[in-house]
Design an enzyme around this catalytic site. Structure first.
Site, mmCIF file in Angstrom:
data_model
loop_
_atom_site.group_PDB
_atom_site.id
_atom_site.type_symbol
_atom_site.label_atom_id
_atom_site.label_comp_id
_atom_site.label_asym_id
_atom_site.label_seq_id
_atom_site.Cartn_x
_atom_site.Cartn_y
_atom_site.Cartn_z
ATOM 1 C CB ILE A 1 -0.992 0.009 1.195
ATOM 2 C CG1 ILE A 1 -2.085 1.086 0.973
ATOM 3 C CG2 ILE A 1 -0.272 0.196 2.544
ATOM 4 C CD1 ILE A 1 -3.241 1.030 1.940
ATOM 5 C CG ASP B 1 0.927 -0.122 -9.204
ATOM 6 O OD1 ASP B 1 1.346 0.971 -9.630
ATOM 7 O OD2 ASP B 1 1.036 -1.182 -9.845
ATOM 8 C CG LEU C 1 -0.974 -4.159 -5.270
ATOM 9 C CD1 LEU C 1 -1.392 -2.696 -5.355
ATOM 10 C CD2 LEU C 1 -1.227 -4.847 -6.592
ATOM 11 C CB ALA D 1 7.110 -6.983 -5.387
ATOM 12 C CB SER E 1 6.123 -7.908 -13.926
ATOM 13 O OG SER E 1 7.032 -7.141 -14.679
ATOM 14 C CD GLU F 1 11.808 -6.407 -16.603
ATOM 15 O OE1 GLU F 1 12.817 -7.090 -16.430
ATOM 16 O OE2 GLU F 1 11.721 -5.551 -17.500
ATOM 17 C CE1 TYR G 1 9.749 -7.101 -9.657
ATOM 18 C CE2 TYR G 1 9.865 -7.211 -12.058
ATOM 19 C CZ TYR G 1 9.172 -6.895 -10.902
ATOM 20 O OH TYR G 1 7.897 -6.377 -10.990
HETATM 21 P P1 NAP Z 1 6.581 -0.056 -5.600
HETATM 22 O O1 NAP Z 1 6.173 1.371 -5.672
HETATM 23 O O2 NAP Z 1 8.029 -0.424 -5.596
HETATM 24 O O3 NAP Z 1 5.908 -0.684 -4.280
HETATM 25 C C1 NAP Z 1 6.304 -1.924 -3.781
HETATM 26 C C2 NAP Z 1 5.613 -2.146 -2.447
HETATM 27 O O4 NAP Z 1 6.013 -3.417 -1.903
HETATM 28 C C3 NAP Z 1 5.946 -1.097 -1.380
HETATM 29 O O5 NAP Z 1 4.760 -0.760 -0.701
HETATM 30 C C4 NAP Z 1 6.898 -1.843 -0.469
HETATM 31 O O6 NAP Z 1 6.896 -1.388 0.850
HETATM 32 C C5 NAP Z 1 6.290 -3.241 -0.522
HETATM 33 N N1 NAP Z 1 7.196 -4.256 -0.010
HETATM 34 C C6 NAP Z 1 8.521 -4.419 -0.312
HETATM 35 N N2 NAP Z 1 9.022 -5.447 0.406
HETATM 36 C C7 NAP Z 1 8.021 -5.928 1.185
HETATM 37 C C8 NAP Z 1 7.937 -6.954 2.164
HETATM 38 N N3 NAP Z 1 8.999 -7.723 2.481
HETATM 39 N N4 NAP Z 1 6.749 -7.164 2.779
HETATM 40 C C9 NAP Z 1 5.683 -6.390 2.480
HETATM 41 N N5 NAP Z 1 5.688 -5.397 1.561
HETATM 42 C C10 NAP Z 1 6.857 -5.164 0.925
HETATM 43 O O7 NAP Z 1 5.899 -0.900 -6.778
HETATM 44 P P2 NAP Z 1 4.671 -0.501 -7.733
HETATM 45 O O8 NAP Z 1 5.213 0.168 -8.928
HETATM 46 O O9 NAP Z 1 3.588 0.108 -6.938
HETATM 47 O O10 NAP Z 1 4.226 -1.966 -8.212
HETATM 48 C C11 NAP Z 1 3.261 -2.726 -7.491
HETATM 49 C C12 NAP Z 1 3.447 -4.198 -7.844
HETATM 50 O O11 NAP Z 1 3.291 -4.378 -9.234
HETATM 51 C C13 NAP Z 1 4.818 -4.779 -7.510
HETATM 52 O O12 NAP Z 1 4.627 -6.133 -7.154
HETATM 53 C C14 NAP Z 1 5.580 -4.699 -8.821
HETATM 54 O O13 NAP Z 1 6.594 -5.667 -8.866
HETATM 55 C C15 NAP Z 1 4.454 -4.985 -9.792
HETATM 56 N N6 NAP Z 1 4.587 -4.402 -11.137
HETATM 57 C C16 NAP Z 1 4.860 -3.082 -11.285
HETATM 58 C C17 NAP Z 1 4.900 -2.536 -12.557
HETATM 59 C C18 NAP Z 1 5.160 -1.064 -12.782
HETATM 60 O O14 NAP Z 1 5.486 -0.691 -13.914
HETATM 61 N N7 NAP Z 1 4.969 -0.213 -11.781
HETATM 62 C C19 NAP Z 1 4.676 -3.361 -13.673
HETATM 63 C C20 NAP Z 1 4.378 -4.703 -13.466
HETATM 64 C C21 NAP Z 1 4.322 -5.217 -12.188
HETATM 65 P P3 NAP Z 1 7.990 -0.303 1.409
HETATM 66 O O15 NAP Z 1 7.406 1.036 1.080
HETATM 67 O O16 NAP Z 1 8.040 -0.591 2.857
HETATM 68 O O17 NAP Z 1 9.274 -0.582 0.669
HETATM 69 O O1 F7E Z 2 13.918 0.695 -16.522
HETATM 70 C C1 F7E Z 2 16.598 1.635 -18.874
HETATM 71 C C2 F7E Z 2 16.706 0.266 -18.214
HETATM 72 O O2 F7E Z 2 13.971 0.738 -14.041
HETATM 73 C C3 F7E Z 2 13.356 0.847 -17.807
HETATM 74 C C4 F7E Z 2 9.457 -2.017 -12.738
HETATM 75 O O3 F7E Z 2 8.280 -1.364 -12.322
HETATM 76 O O4 F7E Z 2 8.660 -2.179 -15.002
HETATM 77 C C5 F7E Z 2 9.726 -1.695 -14.195
HETATM 78 O O5 F7E Z 2 10.945 -2.320 -14.574
HETATM 79 C C6 F7E Z 2 14.431 0.800 -18.862
HETATM 80 C C7 F7E Z 2 15.419 -0.370 -18.738
HETATM 81 O O6 F7E Z 2 11.925 -0.151 -15.273
HETATM 82 C C8 F7E Z 2 18.423 3.961 -16.784
HETATM 83 O O7 F7E Z 2 17.900 -0.398 -18.599
HETATM 84 C C9 F7E Z 2 18.403 3.390 -18.877
HETATM 85 O O8 F7E Z 2 15.643 -0.909 -20.006
HETATM 86 O O9 F7E Z 2 12.361 2.243 -15.263
HETATM 87 P P1 F7E Z 2 13.069 0.957 -15.193
HETATM 88 P P2 F7E Z 2 11.944 -1.693 -15.659
HETATM 89 O O10 F7E Z 2 13.263 -2.313 -15.430
HETATM 90 O O11 F7E Z 2 11.354 -1.832 -17.028
HETATM 91 C C10 F7E Z 2 8.441 -3.602 -14.931
HETATM 92 C C11 F7E Z 2 7.264 -3.928 -15.814
HETATM 93 C C12 F7E Z 2 8.324 -4.086 -13.543
HETATM 94 O O12 F7E Z 2 7.609 -5.052 -13.271
HETATM 95 C C13 F7E Z 2 9.286 -3.521 -12.558
HETATM 96 O O13 F7E Z 2 8.834 -3.731 -11.220
HETATM 97 O O14 F7E Z 2 15.224 1.984 -18.737
HETATM 98 N N1 F7E Z 2 17.465 2.652 -18.240
HETATM 99 N N2 F7E Z 2 19.016 4.195 -17.997
HETATM 100 C C14 F7E Z 2 17.436 2.980 -16.941
HETATM 101 N N3 F7E Z 2 16.664 2.544 -15.936
HETATM 102 C C15 F7E Z 2 16.886 3.097 -14.715
HETATM 103 N N4 F7E Z 2 16.109 2.694 -13.667
HETATM 104 N N5 F7E Z 2 17.857 4.035 -14.492
HETATM 105 C C16 F7E Z 2 18.651 4.509 -15.504
HETATM 106 O O15 F7E Z 2 19.516 5.354 -15.275
#
Ligand code: NAP
Ligand code: F7E
Length: 327
Positions: free
Chosen positions: A9, A13, A78, A80, A127, A129, A151
């Site tokens: 939370i 998300d 959510l 992770a 995801s 990923e 991941y």
């Molecule tokens: P986020 O902002 O990184 O939030 C992750 C959440 O997980 C935070 O509330 C964090 O708490 C909590 N968490 C971490 N370790 C934990 C633990 N050991 N026990 C309980 N809670 C824990 O991620 P988000 O972008 O909102 O994404 C939500 C979910 O969707 C994640 O599972 C992510 O992998 C997945 N996802 C994200 C994307 C994207 O593009 N955003 C895409 C696909 C899937 P703290 O604040 O305490 O660290």
């Molecule tokens: O990277 C490139 C990097 O860290 C995107 C998470 O929410 O989405 C997220 O994962 C791209 C990659 O997101 C930098 O190499 C270049 O190709 O923003 P990112 P991600 O790795 O796609 C997926 C769907 C999830 O599930 C994950 O939880 O950007 N890149 N230069 C960089 N990325 C970062 N972070 N920093 C740089 O300086």
């Protein structure tokens, strides 16, 4: 009043989903880890009507206790470790939280429901990923998974475990295969927010350059506020299932830079961007583009915010935030 339990939370998300569910009249319970988590204040400020419960995805007994208090009709997992780059440095921890944490949540759900599994519906945050080295373009629900990071591997475990609980126990369990979604609430470690924050600071003369890694990678970026609506819709279906949630468009990091700097009125972005191998990944996901046809036809879901609108929203928000900081 329906009751929802959300892990994660405090994350991007989790906050949007809590707002959505509260607006629909849900009672919302959010799991927060740690004895003094600094993000509790953010949750209390953003969604004051949500009830905070203490627990950790690696501690099954804490999850069982949270279920006993929340008595949820719907569970959204959510939580992770979500930063891909970090997952190479902390592969075992990522496997425990992002992978085995899903199993703990599924078990806690099963224990809570007992003989009456119909009383609870489960959402797993899978995801794009998981597609990693993509085997098909665009990626859909049936595309072979080929994760490229610890991941991604942990998410594949959680994805198949969710399907397995659906098939083994008849649980109403859905896996949302969400492509990248962003917002002004995105963590500053992710590339979109790193860029929008840097652009704002460059515009205000607070810094001159931003240092990035691979500028060629392409992502299918949408708005997080749109994507939590798809999560909720999945749990309103008669059966649990798997859905790709994406825009169906892809853009490179270079294009992100062009749009972000352009939103601040800076045309020559190359002058402000440096590259450092430190930000390159041991194995890159070069191209992601999702096919959201199933989400559209079955859930009636479509993204509302375009890529350009999203990036502009983030740059404008960071400009306002940075201006407030220097006042
Ligand atoms: P986020 O902002 O990184 O939030 C992750 C959440 O997980 C935070 O509330 C964090 O708490 C909590 N968490 C971490 N370790 C934990 C633990 N050991 N026990 C309980 N809670 C824990 O991620 P988000 O972008 O909102 O994404 C939500 C979910 O969707 C994640 O599972 C992510 O992998 C997945 N996802 C994200 C994307 C994207 O593009 N955003 C895409 C696909 C899937 P703290 O604040 O305490 O660290
Ligand atoms: O990277 C490139 C990097 O860290 C995107 C998470 O929410 O989405 C997220 O994962 C791209 C990659 O997101 C930098 O190499 C270049 O190709 O923003 P990112 P991600 O790795 O796609 C997926 C769907 C999830 O599930 C994950 O939880 O950007 N890149 N230069 C960089 N990325 C970062 N972070 N920093 C740089 O300086």
């Amino acid at each position: 009043m329906p009751r929802a339990l959300i892990t994660g939370i405090t994350g991007q998300d989790g906050l949007y989903l809590s707002e959505l569910l509260l607006s629909k009249g849900y009672e919302v319970f959010g799991l927060v880890r740690g004895q003094n988590n600094p993000k509790i204040a953010l949750v209390q400020e953003t969604v004051p009507d949500a009830t905070i419960l203490t627990g950790d995805l690696t501690d099954l007994s804490s999850l069982v206790r949270a279920f006993a208090v929340a008595q949820p009709d719907e569970v959204y997992n959510l939580g992770a470790i979500s930063f891909v780059a970090y997952s190479w440095e902390n592969a075992s921890l990522t496997s425990d939280v992002t992978g085995k944490g899903v199993l703990n949540m599924l078990e806690a759900t099963r224990l809570y429901a007992g003989d009456n599994l119909d009383k609870v519906r489960f959402y797993q945050a899978s995801s794009s990923e998981m597609f990693g080295k993509v085997q098909e373009v665009p990626q859909r629900e049936s595309t072979l998974l080929w994760p490229r990071s610890p991941y991604g591997v942990a998410k594949v475990f959680g994805h198949y475990m969710t399907i397995n609980y659906r098939e083994s126990y008849g649980m109403h369990a859905s896996s949302g295969i969400l492509f990248n979604h962003e917002s002004p609430r995105r963590g500053p470690e992710f590339v979109t927010r790193k860029v929008s924050q840097a652009v704002a600071r460059i515009k205000l003369g607070l810094q001159d350059t931003v240092t990035l890694g691979n500028l060629d990678a392409k992502r299918d970026w949408g708005f997080a506020g749109d994507y939590v609506e798809a999560m909720w819709r999945m749990l309103q279906q008669d059966q649990g299932d798997d859905y790709v949630v994406a825009t169906g468009e892809t853009h490179s990091i270079e294009r992100l830079l062009e749009v972000a700097f352009g939103a601040a009125g800076i045309e020559d972005w190359r002058r402000h961007v440096e590259q450092d191998p430190r930000f390159m990944r041991p194995a890159e996901v070069d191209l992601l583009i999702g096919d959201p046809t199933k989400a559209k036809t079955v859930l009636g879901w479509e993204p509302k915010v375009s890529f350009e609108e999203l990036v502009t929203m983030m740059v404008e928000s960071d400009l306002a935030e940075q201006k407030a900081l220097i006042r």
